[in-house]
Design a protein around this motif. Structure first.
Motif, short mmCIF file in Angstrom:
data_model
loop_
_atom_site.label_atom_id
_atom_site.label_comp_id
_atom_site.label_asym_id
_atom_site.label_seq_id
_atom_site.Cartn_x
_atom_site.Cartn_y
_atom_site.Cartn_z
N VAL A 40 -10.48 -5.97 0.11
CA VAL A 40 -10.78 -4.89 1.06
C VAL A 40 -10.89 -5.41 2.49
CG1 VAL A 40 -12.48 -3.13 1.68
CG2 VAL A 40 -11.82 -3.44 -0.71
N HIS A 69 -11.45 3.06 -3.65
CA HIS A 69 -10.17 3.45 -4.23
C HIS A 69 -10.17 3.37 -5.75
CE1 HIS A 69 -10.07 -0.93 -3.63
NE2 HIS A 69 -9.27 -0.97 -4.69
N ASP A 72 -8.14 5.15 -0.33
CA ASP A 72 -8.04 3.83 0.29
C ASP A 72 -8.66 3.90 1.68
OD1 ASP A 72 -7.23 1.37 1.41
OD2 ASP A 72 -5.46 1.32 0.12
N GLN A 87 0.81 -1.21 0.00
CA GLN A 87 0.00 0.00 0.00
C GLN A 87 0.84 1.26 0.00
OE1 GLN A 87 -2.16 0.57 3.60
NE2 GLN A 87 -3.20 2.42 2.90
#
Length: 612
Positions: free
Chosen positions: A457, A589, A432, A159
């Protein structure tokens, strides 16, 4: 190095990061631009020490040079990871230094050691990073728990730190025990995605395609749209072409340099192109006759011109005109006697002047009357202008009054991606959800059934906050209640994670769709009921992800899900009880899904959708 013995599918994470599980000796995976992780600890005497079969195997393969480098390690203040040469090994050896003990500190120390190893490999720009199954053997930590800690570190690295240009691009977990390696593969199948569609991102179509050096008679190439699994899913038919003139930097003599912009339009139009011939001389291979060569734009212009049928040149037309003018000059004119008498009467003195004076008097009176009429018209127009100005002032005053009345009577206020109720504000944002700075984050939990992977997710949220699913499964699936996790990810506040049971949305015949709608409504209503019961926690903001899907392979299904999800959220916000204000965020996102959610909110707010 021989080809790795991979026993797992390719686990795909965003930004070209791939994870594999391999079988064999870890030394067999030694190669340049690779890093091998070897956890060690520093004793009180300052000596670096380690334990386990992997530590002894690397010492043996690296030789005395590696042992000397390891003994000379002097970590700097605050440094919890060091990098050494592998001696006789081609790979670099990464040594995380935190001590991991099977107690309350193990999770933080474990995950931080994994993240430091990834960051060290990134700084060295290594292509591969090779992990043994650290802490699962001599560390005494169960493999299931280790797999979750591996996932926590890799999700966070993917991420925040990973990109497509800087490594590592591949992470290999190597184990010599086949049964243990297979167990890790089964755990990773639940935690990591194997398809790009699992990332919940729908790529946008290419709107503009630039092509240089295109000939006028060159055939157009069909534009193909490719899915995120690298498979062609459709081909567009005839597309309209807009031609933009422009010189190219690398123009070729005799070649027409134009730029073609391909746009998504369905009807056919003509192509307009102006050829630009560059660097053409008399001895060029491509001899071009400008009089014979015509571009498409010249042809289209010639269609609008009316040409003579005989195609007579311009100098012939000019010559005929001059001859006709010369003939008229020498032409004789005959006058009759009656015509002469009429001319004579007009030439008599006084007659012409009297007629002229009479005509001028009449014209003067007419002009005076015309001037008086124009003056009256001007006064009338001025009065009309003043009246119209007064009417405009009255209309503007009325419009301002009506706007004020509408502002007073209008309760819901809709802005792009936002709708305001009496006590609740519904907002759709693109980012996000793991970065959401809110009081509550909703995490949908899908029960393991026909799908082995539990969703990008949900796994991302649980890995970001370190919440193991085994601790919440009983409350969610057996008692069907909302489980709460207390997470202090941000120093200034404590965030709650609401884990709620969710079902995958299905679209089809009436019973299937109706059951999916009921499951979706039940999931969202559970969250709002919990908010209503826990009024004393002073919750001001809550973030929802898109609930009801773990992949985006069916785009029509995702678009339908967006409309149903917005209707459910809209209804709960509209019927929410309580005096405290609440901001409900729908976070995604993916730009495409965010646009679909905003479109659904706009239609719902304007009454295009009806919710039950």
């Amino acid at each position: 190095m021989s080809s790795p013995n991979i026993i797992s599918p390719r686990f795909r994470l965003p930004k070209r990061l791939e994870v594999y599980v391999c079988i064999g000796d870890i030394v067999a995976y030694d190669e340049p631009r690779a890093g091998i992780v070897n956890p060690v600890v520093i004793r009180s005497a300052g000596k670096v020490d380690g334990k386990g079969k992997v530590f002894e195997r690397l010492k043996e393969a690296g030789g005395k040079e590696y042992i000397a480098d390891l003994n000379n390690v002097v970590p700097q203040d605050g440094c919890e990871c060091v990098l050494t040469k592998g001696g006789q090994l081609k790979s670099l050896i990464i040594h995380p230094l935190r001590k991991v003990i099977n107690d309350d500190t193990k999770k933080d120390a474990f995950i931080n050691n994994m993240k430091d190893s990834l960051l060290e490999a990134r700084q060295a720009n290594l292509h591969k990073l090779i992990f043994p199954l650290v802490y699962s053997g001599s560390g005494g930590i169960p493999l299931e728990e280790c797999a979750f800690f591996y996932a926590c570190a890799i999700y966070e690295y993917g991420q925040k730190y990973s990109d497509s240009l800087q490594g590592p691009h591949q992470i290999l977990f190597v184990e010599h025990d086949m049964e243990k390696a297979k167990s890790l593969v089964n755990l990773f199948n639940v935690l990591f995605p194997t398809l790009f569609a699992h990332h919940m991102v729908i790529p946008k179509d290419y709107d503009i395609v630039k092509v240089s050096h295109v000939y006028v008679n060159q055939a157009l190439v069909r534009r193909e749209r490719v899915s995120n699994t690298y498979e062609t899913i459709e081909q567009h038919g005839q597309e309209d072409i807009d031609i933009e003139k422009g010189e190219s930097l690398n123009a070729v003599p005799g070649r027409r340099s134009i730029q073609v912009a391909a746009v998504n339009i369905t009807q056919d139009v003509n192509m307009f192109a102006t050829p630009v011939y560059e660097n053409i001389d008399s001895v060029s291979v491509c001899d071009i006759d400008v009089g014979q060569e015509q571009s498409v734009s010249d042809i289209d212009e010639n269609r609008n011109l009316e040409l003579n049928s005989d195609n007579t040149p311009d100098y012939d037309i000019i010559k005929d005109t001059m001859n006709e003018h010369e003939a008229n000059m020498h032409r004789s004119i005959s006058i009759n006697a009656s015509d002469y008498e009429e001319i004579k009467e007009l030439d008599q003195p006084g007659t012409m002047m009297e007629n002229k004076s009479a005509m001028t008097k009449e014209e003067q009176t007419i002009t005076k009357e015309g001037q008086t009429i124009t003056k009256e018209e001007q006064t009338i127009t001025k009065e009309e202008q003043s009246i119209t100005k007064e009417e405009q002032d009255i209309s503007t005053a009325d419009q301002s009054n009506t706007n004020q009345e509408q502002a007073k009577t209008k309760e819901p206020n809709f802005v792009l991606g936002e709708f305001t109720f009496e006590k609740t504000t519904l907002v759709i944002q693109q980012y996000d959800i793991r970065d959401a700075e809110v009081d509550v984050i909703v995490c949908p939990e899908y029960q393991r059934g026909e799908f082995e992977f539990e969703g990008f997710v949900p796994n991302g949220i649980r890995c970001a906050f370190g919440v193991e699913k085994g601790t919440i499964e009983e409350k969610i699936f057996e008692r069907e209640r909302v489980a709460t996790s207390f997470c202090s990810k941000y120093k200034y506040k404590v965030t709650y994670v609401y884990h709620v049971k969710a079902a995958v949305f299905k679209f089809g015949q009436y019973p299937i769709t109706r059951d999916s709608e009921e499951n979706l409504r039940t999931t969202v209503e559970k969250v709002f009921d919990k908010l209503h019961r826990l009024k004393n926690r002073n919750i001001k903001t809550i973030a929802f992800p898109l609930i009801g899907s773990i992949d985006v392979s069916d785009k029509d299904l995702i678009k339908s899900l967006c409309s149903h999800f917005i209707k459910v959220i809209f209804r709960c916000c509209d019927k929410r009880c309580g005096s405290d204000k609440l901001e409900v965020q729908i976070v995604n996102h993916c730009p495409t899904i965010t646009e679909w959610l905003q479109e659904s909110l706009y239609k719902t707010a304007n009454g295009d959708y009806t919710y039950w």
